[in-house]
Design a protein around this motif. Structure first.
Motif, PDB file in Angstrom:
ATOM      1  N   LEU A   1      -2.684   3.089   2.809  1.00  0.00           N
ATOM      2  CA  LEU A   1      -2.604   2.669   4.211  1.00  0.00           C
ATOM      3  C   LEU A   1      -3.746   3.293   5.007  1.00  0.00           C
ATOM      4  CD1 LEU A   1      -1.364   1.829   6.984  1.00  0.00           C
ATOM      5  CD2 LEU A   1       0.101   3.853   6.805  1.00  0.00           C
ATOM      6  N   TYR A   2      -3.901   4.597   4.879  1.00  0.00           N
ATOM      7  CA  TYR A   2      -4.899   5.286   5.696  1.00  0.00           C
ATOM      8  C   TYR A   2      -6.314   4.979   5.227  1.00  0.00           C
ATOM      9  CZ  TYR A   2      -1.110   7.555   8.079  1.00  0.00           C
ATOM     10  OH  TYR A   2       0.014   7.781   8.834  1.00  0.00           O
ATOM     11  N   LEU A   3      -6.492   4.833   3.924  1.00  0.00           N
ATOM     12  CA  LEU A   3      -7.832   4.483   3.441  1.00  0.00           C
ATOM     13  C   LEU A   3      -8.202   3.070   3.868  1.00  0.00           C
ATOM     14  CD1 LEU A   3      -7.722   6.296  -0.002  1.00  0.00           C
ATOM     15  CD2 LEU A   3      -9.112   6.893   1.981  1.00  0.00           C
TER      16      LEU A   3
ATOM     17  N   TYR B   1      -4.420  12.451   6.520  1.00  0.00           N
ATOM     18  CA  TYR B   1      -5.243  11.362   7.056  1.00  0.00           C
ATOM     19  C   TYR B   1      -5.235  11.343   8.582  1.00  0.00           C
ATOM     20  CZ  TYR B   1      -5.889   9.812   2.335  1.00  0.00           C
ATOM     21  OH  TYR B   1      -6.258   9.764   1.013  1.00  0.00           O
TER      22      TYR B   1
ATOM     23  N   THR C   1       0.866  13.897   2.974  1.00  0.00           N
ATOM     24  CA  THR C   1      -0.157  12.856   2.829  1.00  0.00           C
ATOM     25  C   THR C   1      -0.565  12.248   4.169  1.00  0.00           C
ATOM     26  OG1 THR C   1       0.817  12.349   0.693  1.00  0.00           O
ATOM     27  CG2 THR C   1      -0.788  10.782   1.539  1.00  0.00           C
TER      28      THR C   1
ATOM     29  N   PRO D   1       0.826  -1.209   0.000  1.00  0.00           N
ATOM     30  CA  PRO D   1       0.000   0.000   0.000  1.00  0.00           C
ATOM     31  C   PRO D   1       0.863   1.262   0.000  1.00  0.00           C
ATOM     32  CG  PRO D   1      -0.040  -1.075   2.166  1.00  0.00           C
ATOM     33  CD  PRO D   1       0.638  -2.020   1.223  1.00  0.00           C
TER      34      PRO D   1
ATOM     35  N   PHE E   1     -15.927  15.137   4.655  1.00  0.00           N
ATOM     36  CA  PHE E   1     -16.373  13.793   5.004  1.00  0.00           C
ATOM     37  C   PHE E   1     -17.426  13.855   6.104  1.00  0.00           C
ATOM     38  CE2 PHE E   1     -14.234  13.208   9.097  1.00  0.00           C
ATOM     39  CZ  PHE E   1     -13.184  14.107   9.038  1.00  0.00           C
TER      40      PHE E   1
ATOM     41  N   PHE F   1     -17.412   5.274   8.059  1.00  0.00           N
ATOM     42  CA  PHE F   1     -16.798   6.504   7.591  1.00  0.00           C
ATOM     43  C   PHE F   1     -17.233   6.762   6.159  1.00  0.00           C
ATOM     44  CE2 PHE F   1     -13.562   9.432   6.405  1.00  0.00           C
ATOM     45  CZ  PHE F   1     -13.293  10.098   7.585  1.00  0.00           C
TER      46      PHE F   1
ATOM     47  N   PHE G   1     -16.588   9.461   2.914  1.00  0.00           N
ATOM     48  CA  PHE G   1     -16.083  10.664   2.261  1.00  0.00           C
ATOM     49  C   PHE G   1     -17.160  11.235   1.350  1.00  0.00           C
ATOM     50  CE2 PHE G   1     -11.973   8.734   3.325  1.00  0.00           C
ATOM     51  CZ  PHE G   1     -11.328   9.833   3.846  1.00  0.00           C
TER      52      PHE G   1
ATOM     53  N   HIS H   1      -1.416   6.838   0.984  1.00  0.00           N
ATOM     54  CA  HIS H   1      -2.861   7.119   1.064  1.00  0.00           C
ATOM     55  C   HIS H   1      -3.664   5.826   1.186  1.00  0.00           C
ATOM     56  CE1 HIS H   1      -2.590   6.129  -3.183  1.00  0.00           C
ATOM     57  NE2 HIS H   1      -3.897   6.096  -3.260  1.00  0.00           N
TER      58      HIS H   1
ATOM     59  N   ILE I   1      -7.314   1.826   6.711  1.00  0.00           N
ATOM     60  CA  ILE I   1      -7.743   2.019   8.107  1.00  0.00           C
ATOM     61  C   ILE I   1      -9.191   2.517   8.138  1.00  0.00           C
ATOM     62  CG2 ILE I   1      -7.432   3.491  10.150  1.00  0.00           C
ATOM     63  CD1 ILE I   1      -4.380   3.395   9.539  1.00  0.00           C
ATOM     64  N   LEU I   2      -9.452   3.526   7.330  1.00  0.00           N
ATOM     65  CA  LEU I   2     -10.786   4.154   7.378  1.00  0.00           C
ATOM     66  C   LEU I   2     -11.877   3.223   6.866  1.00  0.00           C
ATOM     67  CD1 LEU I   2      -9.648   7.712   6.316  1.00  0.00           C
ATOM     68  CD2 LEU I   2     -10.724   7.111   8.489  1.00  0.00           C
TER      69      LEU I   2
ATOM     70  N   PHE J   1     -19.170  11.807   9.488  1.00  0.00           N
ATOM     71  CA  PHE J   1     -18.978  10.765  10.487  1.00  0.00           C
ATOM     72  C   PHE J   1     -20.039  10.953  11.562  1.00  0.00           C
ATOM     73  CE2 PHE J   1     -16.826   8.941  14.269  1.00  0.00           C
ATOM     74  CZ  PHE J   1     -16.691   7.645  13.796  1.00  0.00           C
ATOM     75  N   LYS J   2     -20.787   9.901  11.806  1.00  0.00           N
ATOM     76  CA  LYS J   2     -21.867   9.952  12.791  1.00  0.00           C
ATOM     77  C   LYS J   2     -22.785  11.146  12.565  1.00  0.00           C
ATOM     78  CE  LYS J   2     -19.695   7.313  16.494  1.00  0.00           C
ATOM     79  NZ  LYS J   2     -19.060   7.370  17.808  1.00  0.00           N
TER      80      LYS J   2
ATOM     81  N   LYS K   1     -12.175   0.265   7.643  1.00  0.00           N
ATOM     82  CA  LYS K   1     -12.562  -0.655   8.720  1.00  0.00           C
ATOM     83  C   LYS K   1     -13.554  -0.016   9.690  1.00  0.00           C
ATOM     84  CE  LYS K   1      -8.583  -3.546   8.288  1.00  0.00           C
ATOM     85  NZ  LYS K   1      -8.209  -4.887   8.687  1.00  0.00           N
ATOM     86  N   ILE K   2     -13.740   1.271   9.592  1.00  0.00           N
ATOM     87  CA  ILE K   2     -14.659   1.919  10.524  1.00  0.00           C
ATOM     88  C   ILE K   2     -15.743   2.651   9.742  1.00  0.00           C
ATOM     89  CG2 ILE K   2     -12.852   2.144  12.268  1.00  0.00           C
ATOM     90  CD1 ILE K   2     -12.458   4.979  11.509  1.00  0.00           C
TER      91      ILE K   2
END
Lengths: 152, 152
Positions: free
Chosen positions: A66-68, B67, B63, A61, A97, A76, A78, A64, A70-71, A99-100, A73-74
């Motif tokens: 890597l972080y996407l 995030y 980057t 990865p 973005f 979220f 955009f 970007h 992560i996101l 969230f909740k 998995k929760i």
């Protein structure tokens, strides 16, 4: 300030591997549009966008991704990105973005925002004032002088 | 596989701007340790780590900062990073984080993981098998041959 911005939805994102002496990403409303935003970007930013366009592969990865990952998995979502301003040769973008049930905005470099938008398939919006005619071969040298100072 | 790994906690992360013909990030258990992991990294990855070390400034978020700014806005806790394996000259790392009481792991390049760990002040763990003595000036040329193929 936001009220004054006329934002254009981008439908065409293309890569120019050898645009002048560097590489660029070109944003247009659609393939036939006669105005565009030409973003001269660094190698890492270009690689990220090229990978999202399916033009290059890499086994691991990129930043970007890597972080996407992560996101993903929760919970979220955009919404869109906006390239909204240029001041003193620096371009400014933001990522919107949710969230909740609340909407958030974070600052971003345009190149990061475009890679994110391609990954998440969300809208790319550009302030109409930032669009310009495609530079002719003749204009390129002059344009590059500006663009070498500009930061995407 | 995880059971076989002896992980070492990294206490010293230093930057080598001109290590051989490229730039490197060196991870050691502490300043006096005689073994290390030398990560030869690209310019963007080096810049991200240098910024986290306070050695360079940039007005706009890189980057990883984009995030991390997003993740700061939501309930989210990074736990640690682990550089755990090398296979066919490719180094592998993972980021461990918690969200709503569950622990998650995502794959990462070691360079991204180190920038993240410096930003969030979390533990950097390295598989002891990956540590090596600091290369002497003499060894550097040989070591670089390997390292040019290796991917951090």
């Amino acid at each position: 300030m936001k009220g004054e911005e006329k934002m254009v939805a981008i439908g065409e994102i293309s890569l120019m591997p050898g645009y002048g002496s560097t590489q660029a990403v070109v944003l247009k409303e659609d393939a036939e549009a006669d105005r565009q935003l030409t973003m001269f970007v660094g190698q890492a930013e270009y690689a990220a966008i090229a990978k999202e366009k399916g033009l290059v592969k890499s086994e691991r990865p990129l930043t970007h991704e890597l972080y996407l990952n992560i996101l993903k998995k929760i919970l979220f979502k955009f919404q869109r990105i906006e390239i909204f301003s240029m001041r003193e040769d620096v371009f400014y973008a933001r990522v919107i973005f949710a969230f909740k049930g609340r909407e958030y905005t974070v600052d971003s470099r345009p190149s990061d925002a475009v890679a994110l938008a391609l990954n998440r398939k969300i809208s790319v919006m550009v302030n109409a004032d930032l669009l310009h005619p495609a530079p002719s071969q003749q204009d390129m040298q002059e344009y590059e002088k500006f663009i070498k100072r500009a930061k995407f």
